[in-house]
Design a protein around this motif. Structure first.
Motif, PDB file in Angstrom:
ATOM      1  N   ALA A 131       1.017  -1.217  -0.029  1.00  0.00           N
ATOM      2  CA  ALA A 131       0.086   0.039   0.122  1.00  0.00           C
ATOM      3  C   ALA A 131       1.108   1.294  -0.093  1.00  0.00           C
ATOM      4  O   ALA A 131       0.751   2.323  -0.685  1.00  0.00           O
ATOM      5  CB  ALA A 131      -0.984   0.107   1.049  1.00  0.00           C
TER       6      ALA A 131
ATOM      7  N   MET B  15       1.567   4.372  -3.514  1.00  0.00           N
ATOM      8  CA  MET B  15       1.500   5.746  -3.417  1.00  0.00           C
ATOM      9  C   MET B  15       2.513   6.640  -4.349  1.00  0.00           C
ATOM     10  O   MET B  15       2.411   7.844  -4.579  1.00  0.00           O
ATOM     11  CB  MET B  15       1.398   6.362  -1.950  1.00  0.00           C
ATOM     12  CG  MET B  15       0.149   5.987  -1.378  1.00  0.00           C
ATOM     13  SD  MET B  15       0.209   6.607   0.402  1.00  0.00           S
ATOM     14  CE  MET B  15      -1.514   6.589   0.822  1.00  0.00           C
TER      15      MET B  15
ATOM     16  N   GLU C 110      -3.480  12.300  -0.642  1.00  0.00           N
ATOM     17  CA  GLU C 110      -3.861  11.064  -0.623  1.00  0.00           C
ATOM     18  C   GLU C 110      -3.607  10.184   0.664  1.00  0.00           C
ATOM     19  O   GLU C 110      -2.741  10.435   1.399  1.00  0.00           O
ATOM     20  CB  GLU C 110      -3.033  10.096  -1.666  1.00  0.00           C
ATOM     21  CG  GLU C 110      -3.478   8.945  -1.845  1.00  0.00           C
ATOM     22  CD  GLU C 110      -2.926   8.017  -3.050  1.00  0.00           C
ATOM     23  OE1 GLU C 110      -3.051   6.840  -3.265  1.00  0.00           O
ATOM     24  OE2 GLU C 110      -2.090   8.551  -4.019  1.00  0.00           O
ATOM     25  N   GLU C 111      -4.520   9.407   1.223  1.00  0.00           N
ATOM     26  CA  GLU C 111      -4.663   8.946   2.419  1.00  0.00           C
ATOM     27  C   GLU C 111      -5.125   7.375   2.234  1.00  0.00           C
ATOM     28  O   GLU C 111      -5.935   7.289   1.407  1.00  0.00           O
ATOM     29  CB  GLU C 111      -5.452   9.248   3.643  1.00  0.00           C
ATOM     30  CG  GLU C 111      -4.761  10.728   3.956  1.00  0.00           C
ATOM     31  CD  GLU C 111      -5.456  11.196   5.322  1.00  0.00           C
ATOM     32  OE1 GLU C 111      -4.709  11.333   6.447  1.00  0.00           O
ATOM     33  OE2 GLU C 111      -6.620  11.471   5.435  1.00  0.00           O
ATOM     34  N   ASN C 112      -4.717   6.509   3.053  1.00  0.00           N
ATOM     35  CA  ASN C 112      -5.190   4.986   3.215  1.00  0.00           C
ATOM     36  C   ASN C 112      -4.959   4.500   4.457  1.00  0.00           C
ATOM     37  O   ASN C 112      -4.057   4.980   5.355  1.00  0.00           O
ATOM     38  CB  ASN C 112      -4.405   4.152   2.025  1.00  0.00           C
ATOM     39  CG  ASN C 112      -5.099   3.014   1.702  1.00  0.00           C
ATOM     40  OD1 ASN C 112      -6.352   2.891   2.227  1.00  0.00           O
ATOM     41  ND2 ASN C 112      -4.590   2.087   0.982  1.00  0.00           N
TER      42      ASN C 112
ATOM     43  N   ILE D 165      -4.677   0.528   6.140  1.00  0.00           N
ATOM     44  CA  ILE D 165      -4.726  -1.026   5.956  1.00  0.00           C
ATOM     45  C   ILE D 165      -4.819  -1.708   7.198  1.00  0.00           C
ATOM     46  O   ILE D 165      -4.150  -1.271   8.290  1.00  0.00           O
ATOM     47  CB  ILE D 165      -3.287  -1.370   5.160  1.00  0.00           C
ATOM     48  CG1 ILE D 165      -3.104  -0.782   3.852  1.00  0.00           C
ATOM     49  CG2 ILE D 165      -3.105  -2.878   5.094  1.00  0.00           C
ATOM     50  CD1 ILE D 165      -4.235  -0.996   2.779  1.00  0.00           C
TER      51      ILE D 165
ATOM     52  N   GLY E 279     -10.988   2.115  -1.645  1.00  0.00           N
ATOM     53  CA  GLY E 279      -9.933   2.549  -2.245  1.00  0.00           C
ATOM     54  C   GLY E 279      -9.230   3.691  -1.450  1.00  0.00           C
ATOM     55  O   GLY E 279      -9.582   4.192  -0.621  1.00  0.00           O
ATOM     56  N   THR E 280      -7.811   4.154  -2.065  1.00  0.00           N
ATOM     57  CA  THR E 280      -7.377   5.100  -1.568  1.00  0.00           C
ATOM     58  C   THR E 280      -8.119   6.598  -1.756  1.00  0.00           C
ATOM     59  O   THR E 280      -8.724   6.578  -2.581  1.00  0.00           O
ATOM     60  CB  THR E 280      -5.741   5.373  -1.872  1.00  0.00           C
ATOM     61  OG1 THR E 280      -5.802   5.669  -3.332  1.00  0.00           O
ATOM     62  CG2 THR E 280      -4.746   4.204  -1.522  1.00  0.00           C
TER      63      THR E 280
ATOM     64  N   LYS F  96      -7.999  10.578  -2.595  1.00  0.00           N
ATOM     65  CA  LYS F  96      -7.190  11.724  -3.075  1.00  0.00           C
ATOM     66  C   LYS F  96      -7.869  12.953  -3.099  1.00  0.00           C
ATOM     67  O   LYS F  96      -9.062  13.009  -3.042  1.00  0.00           O
ATOM     68  CB  LYS F  96      -6.833  11.306  -4.546  1.00  0.00           C
ATOM     69  CG  LYS F  96      -6.131   9.692  -4.848  1.00  0.00           C
ATOM     70  CD  LYS F  96      -5.808   9.717  -6.367  1.00  0.00           C
ATOM     71  CE  LYS F  96      -5.056   8.394  -6.559  1.00  0.00           C
ATOM     72  NZ  LYS F  96      -4.666   8.031  -7.749  1.00  0.00           N
TER      73      LYS F  96
ATOM     74  N   LEU G 252      -9.434  10.315   5.003  1.00  0.00           N
ATOM     75  CA  LEU G 252     -10.033   9.090   5.541  1.00  0.00           C
ATOM     76  C   LEU G 252     -11.398   9.435   5.847  1.00  0.00           C
ATOM     77  O   LEU G 252     -12.580   8.617   5.515  1.00  0.00           O
ATOM     78  CB  LEU G 252      -9.387   8.330   6.509  1.00  0.00           C
ATOM     79  CG  LEU G 252      -7.918   7.900   6.072  1.00  0.00           C
ATOM     80  CD1 LEU G 252      -7.248   7.292   7.074  1.00  0.00           C
ATOM     81  CD2 LEU G 252      -8.024   6.951   4.924  1.00  0.00           C
TER      82      LEU G 252
ATOM     83  N   HIS H 158     -13.914   6.127   4.869  1.00  0.00           N
ATOM     84  CA  HIS H 158     -13.147   5.014   4.515  1.00  0.00           C
ATOM     85  C   HIS H 158     -13.334   3.788   5.316  1.00  0.00           C
ATOM     86  O   HIS H 158     -13.510   3.839   6.824  1.00  0.00           O
ATOM     87  CB  HIS H 158     -11.548   5.160   4.923  1.00  0.00           C
ATOM     88  CG  HIS H 158     -10.686   4.221   4.197  1.00  0.00           C
ATOM     89  ND1 HIS H 158     -10.402   2.956   4.731  1.00  0.00           N
ATOM     90  CD2 HIS H 158      -9.918   4.498   3.066  1.00  0.00           C
ATOM     91  CE1 HIS H 158      -9.509   2.138   3.706  1.00  0.00           C
ATOM     92  NE2 HIS H 158      -9.210   3.190   2.909  1.00  0.00           N
TER      93      HIS H 158
END
Length: 291
Positions: A13, A17, A143-145, A147, A185-186, A188, A222, A227
């Motif tokens: 992940a 990016m 961008e954030e994610n 996991i 998904g991520t 943006k 997020l 998210h």
């Protein structure tokens, strides 16, 4: 046969990016797996793998050699960005460290850090303080994610330096009653419903201050995109709060509500519930009708 590296879900992940075509500098590279994969997959034309310890760096050299990538990936002993020369890379990766250590690295070499086109950061702790630090330094999250892997949660972010506007960005949280739908998904910046710029470091009302604290704690993008992994993280936070409060009630003899720590945990629980309700709406179940 040349070695083929397979990344963990977390590191994959992080690697995803990176902007294609960028040269990468990986601080705290450990065994060098992220730079190796980025070059193997032709995402990056080359990389610097740096670590403060000789042991992990030796392992990285061994893996790089086994993959036949010595021409493309250079290893370098370095405390943070000390051994980095400006212009050598476009993307900075800093993953798997505590937020406090990352703040020190970025602060000690502020000019070098600002020279990257993008920073990909995956702090393991002090998340609220770390996001507030980035905002104060003029970094904009694009961008954030988050996991979940082996029972642990790993938030990560891509940030860019916003020239001359430290402490400013577009509002991302609580923008509308009709926010964008949930996505696995991520997230943006292009997805954000943008409204007017506002200064995030001064002149806040109590309400505005609360919202900023929640963005710093959980991640503005997020939250904006609702998210799904963040929701599971919030559920876990509520369970932890309930467990702690239950233990404190059992141990207290004269009213746990008078204990400062008890009140702090109760406040954390209320904040968490409010975020879940306002971001994810009724019907998600956990904690409804609990205050």
């Amino acid at each position: 046969m040349r070695e083929k590296i397979v990344l963990s879900k977390r590191l994959q992940a992080v690697a995803s990016m990176v902007t294609a075509g960028n040269r990468v500098c990986d601080i705290g590279c450990d065994h060098g797996f992220v730079p190796i994969c980025l070059v193997q997959q032709k995402i990056s034309p080359g990389a610097l793998a740096m670590d403060v310890r000789e042991g992990p760096l030796s392992q990285a050299r061994m893996h790089i050699a086994a993959c036949g990538l010595e021409t493309y990936i250079e290893t370098r002993l370095s405390d943070g960005l000390a051994a980095f020369r400006m212009g050598e890379a476009d993307t900075l990766i800093c993953a798997g460290m505590g937020g406090r250590l990352m703040m020190r690295i970025l602060s000690e070499e502020e000019e070098k850090a600002a020279s990257f086109r993008e920073l990909i950061l995956q702090p393991q702790s002090e998340l609220q303080q770390f996001r507030a630090f980035l905002r104060g330094q003029g970094y904009l999250p694009v961008e954030e994610n988050m996991i979940e892997e082996d029972g642990k949660f790993y938030p990560m972010m891509k940030v860019v330096k916003r020239n001359g506007t430290a402490g400013h960005r577009k509002e991302a949280y609580f923008t509308s009653k009709h926010d964008a739908p949930k996505s696995a998904g991520t997230v943006k910046t292009s997805d954000i419903i943008e409204i007017q710029d506002k200064t995030l470091t001064q002149g806040y009302s109590i309400e505005g201050g609360w919202r900023q604290q929640m963005e710093d704690r959980y991640g503005p993008l997020l939250l904006q995109k609702k998210h799904p992994v963040l929701y599971r993280y919030l559920e876990r936070e509520l369970r932890i709060c309930d467990d702690v409060l239950d233990r404190m009630r059992q141990q207290a003899s004269d009213g746990p509500e008078k204990n400062g720590r008890y009140e702090e945990i109760e406040e954390q629980k209320r904040n968490c519930l409010r975020v879940m309700r306002e971001r994810y709406g009724q019907g998600y179940g956990y904690g409804e009708n609990q205050d």
